[in-house]
Design a protein around this motif. Structure first.
Motif, mmCIF file in Angstrom:
data_model
loop_
_atom_site.group_PDB
_atom_site.id
_atom_site.type_symbol
_atom_site.label_atom_id
_atom_site.label_comp_id
_atom_site.label_asym_id
_atom_site.label_seq_id
_atom_site.Cartn_x
_atom_site.Cartn_y
_atom_site.Cartn_z
ATOM 1 N N ASP A 160 -40.874 -44.266 -39.656
ATOM 2 C CA ASP A 160 -41.071 -42.929 -39.095
ATOM 3 C C ASP A 160 -40.101 -41.959 -39.768
ATOM 4 O O ASP A 160 -38.903 -42.247 -39.888
ATOM 5 N N THR A 161 -40.580 -40.818 -40.192
ATOM 6 C CA THR A 161 -39.750 -39.897 -40.972
ATOM 7 C C THR A 161 -38.590 -39.318 -40.176
ATOM 8 O O THR A 161 -37.577 -38.914 -40.746
ATOM 9 N N ALA A 162 -38.700 -39.270 -38.847
ATOM 10 C CA ALA A 162 -37.653 -38.655 -38.028
ATOM 11 C C ALA A 162 -36.647 -39.664 -37.493
ATOM 12 O O ALA A 162 -35.677 -39.272 -36.851
ATOM 13 N N SER A 163 -36.856 -40.947 -37.756
ATOM 14 C CA SER A 163 -35.988 -41.987 -37.203
ATOM 15 C C SER A 163 -35.022 -42.511 -38.245
ATOM 16 O O SER A 163 -35.209 -42.306 -39.450
ATOM 17 N N TYR A 164 -33.989 -43.232 -37.770
ATOM 18 C CA TYR A 164 -32.979 -43.807 -38.651
ATOM 19 C C TYR A 164 -33.171 -45.316 -38.726
ATOM 20 O O TYR A 164 -33.550 -45.973 -37.750
ATOM 21 N N TYR A 165 -32.864 -45.855 -39.910
ATOM 22 C CA TYR A 165 -33.060 -47.277 -40.166
ATOM 23 C C TYR A 165 -31.858 -47.820 -40.938
ATOM 24 O O TYR A 165 -31.042 -47.069 -41.477
ATOM 25 N N VAL A 166 -31.797 -49.161 -40.981
ATOM 26 C CA VAL A 166 -30.775 -49.834 -41.775
ATOM 27 C C VAL A 166 -31.476 -50.803 -42.717
ATOM 28 O O VAL A 166 -32.226 -51.681 -42.267
ATOM 29 N N ALA A 167 -31.239 -50.613 -44.020
ATOM 30 C CA ALA A 167 -31.704 -51.579 -45.015
ATOM 31 C C ALA A 167 -30.591 -52.598 -45.201
ATOM 32 O O ALA A 167 -29.468 -52.238 -45.581
ATOM 33 N N VAL A 168 -30.891 -53.875 -44.927
ATOM 34 C CA VAL A 168 -29.857 -54.903 -44.869
ATOM 35 C C VAL A 168 -30.168 -56.042 -45.828
ATOM 36 O O VAL A 168 -31.268 -56.603 -45.812
#
Length: 326
Positions: A160-168
């Protein structure tokens, strides 16, 4: 022919009236007692359900404190992320002591902290933009901030363009916003998880009672996404393993948890307490000092006629990369 009519004499009439009055009083008293008992049972049942809901929500978050999947970096400083700015006038939840600027307040290292509201009115900053009108932070309740990843892998096509994520990956972790990956989605062998930043606050209102609120960082701002009514206080004591045997030697209140304890993985468990309180007073309840002893470690005011219910549980913390801002 004369018909003789029989009836009540005065004495019989008085006796029947007394019997009828006694029956009426007995039935009315029984009805009132039944109604009071039903209301009391309904109140207790409601408090049980609300306390259980609040406890379950806290358990899910606390159990995953410091959860960064397979990332094995040395410290949270190794997690890179963009500047997470918030719109002017937005809700800002930063601990007053050891606080950081708004530009990096959402970094994993500085976003994890716990304070007790008895520390004073400057517990958090910009609280006027977070609480509804006429609400304030409840006294003697912990305020808990947790930053972690959610344990569900997100496909790149579902970002989702408005959400934050973590690439791990095992050696690299990068936080990014959905509309600005900044190369995070190209990290070799990386899985992508939603990034969660939750802050729990118990709020109090003069006539509406108390409630547990959870603020989530969404699209650059803290949003109140959860309210559990009638929660008066929460408390989290952390289990500290000082001799590295994997078991807590003692449980300490938030003010005694140090940065060193987190950095050396001494925090292995948490004991969570939730105290629920009815919105309205019950004048039939005599909650004196002896009665209130059962609500330890909380100290409710004596003789305030509020019915309460306490739930607690202990959870293991398996991911200890969080750094507490103490």
């Amino acid at each position: 022919m004369t018909v003789k009519q029989a009836g009540f004499n005065l004495v019989e009439l008085m006796i029947s009236m007394v019997i009828g009055l006694v029956l009426m009083v007995s039935i009315t008293t029984m009805f009132v007692d039944t109604k009071v008992s039903a209301n009391r049972s309904s109140t207790v049942s409601s408090l049980q359900q609300q306390a259980l809901l609040a406890l379950q929500i806290l358990v899910d978050d606390v159990r995953s404190i410091g959860s960064w999947a397979e990332f094995s970096g040395v410290s949270l400083d190794d997690i890179t992320l963009p500047v997470l700015t918030a719109p002017a006038g937005s809700c800002s939840l930063i601990p007053a002591i050891g606080s950081t600027t708004s530009a990096n307040r959402h970094k994993p290292k500085t976003a994890n902290w716990i304070r007790n509201s008895s520390a004073g009115p400057n517990l958090v900053l910009s609280v006027a933009n977070c609480l509804d009108a006429e609400y304030s932070i409840a006294t003697n309740s912990d305020v808990l901030s947790i930053a972690r990843l959610q344990g569900t892998i997100t496909a790149q096509g579902d970002i989702d363009t408005a959400s934050y994520y973590v690439a791990v990956s095992p050696l690299q972790a990068q936080i990014f916003k959905g509309d600005t990956p900044n190369g995070a989605t190209n990290i070799d062998d990386a899985d992508i998880y939603p990034y969660l930043h939750h802050t729990y606050i118990v709020q109090a209102h003069g006539s509406e009672g108390t409630r547990l609120s959870r603020f989530s960082y969404i699209d650059g701002d803290f949003v109140n996404d959860l309210v559990v009514d009638n929660i008066e206080q929460i408390r989290i004591d952390f289990g500290v393993d000082a001799n590295s045997d994997g078991r807590p030697e003692s449980y300490l209140v938030s003010s005694r948890i140090t940065d060193l304890m987190w950095r050396t993985n001494q925090i292995v468990s948490a004991r969570i307490y939730v105290l629920a309180r009815a919105k309205n007073k019950d004048l039939t309840l005599n909650n004196n000092a002896t009665f209130n002893d059962k609500f330890s470690p909380f100290n409710p005011p004596d003789d305030d006629n509020y019915r309460r219910f306490l739930l607690s549980t202990t959870v293991l913390i398996n991911n200890n990369m969080m750094v507490a801002a103490q």
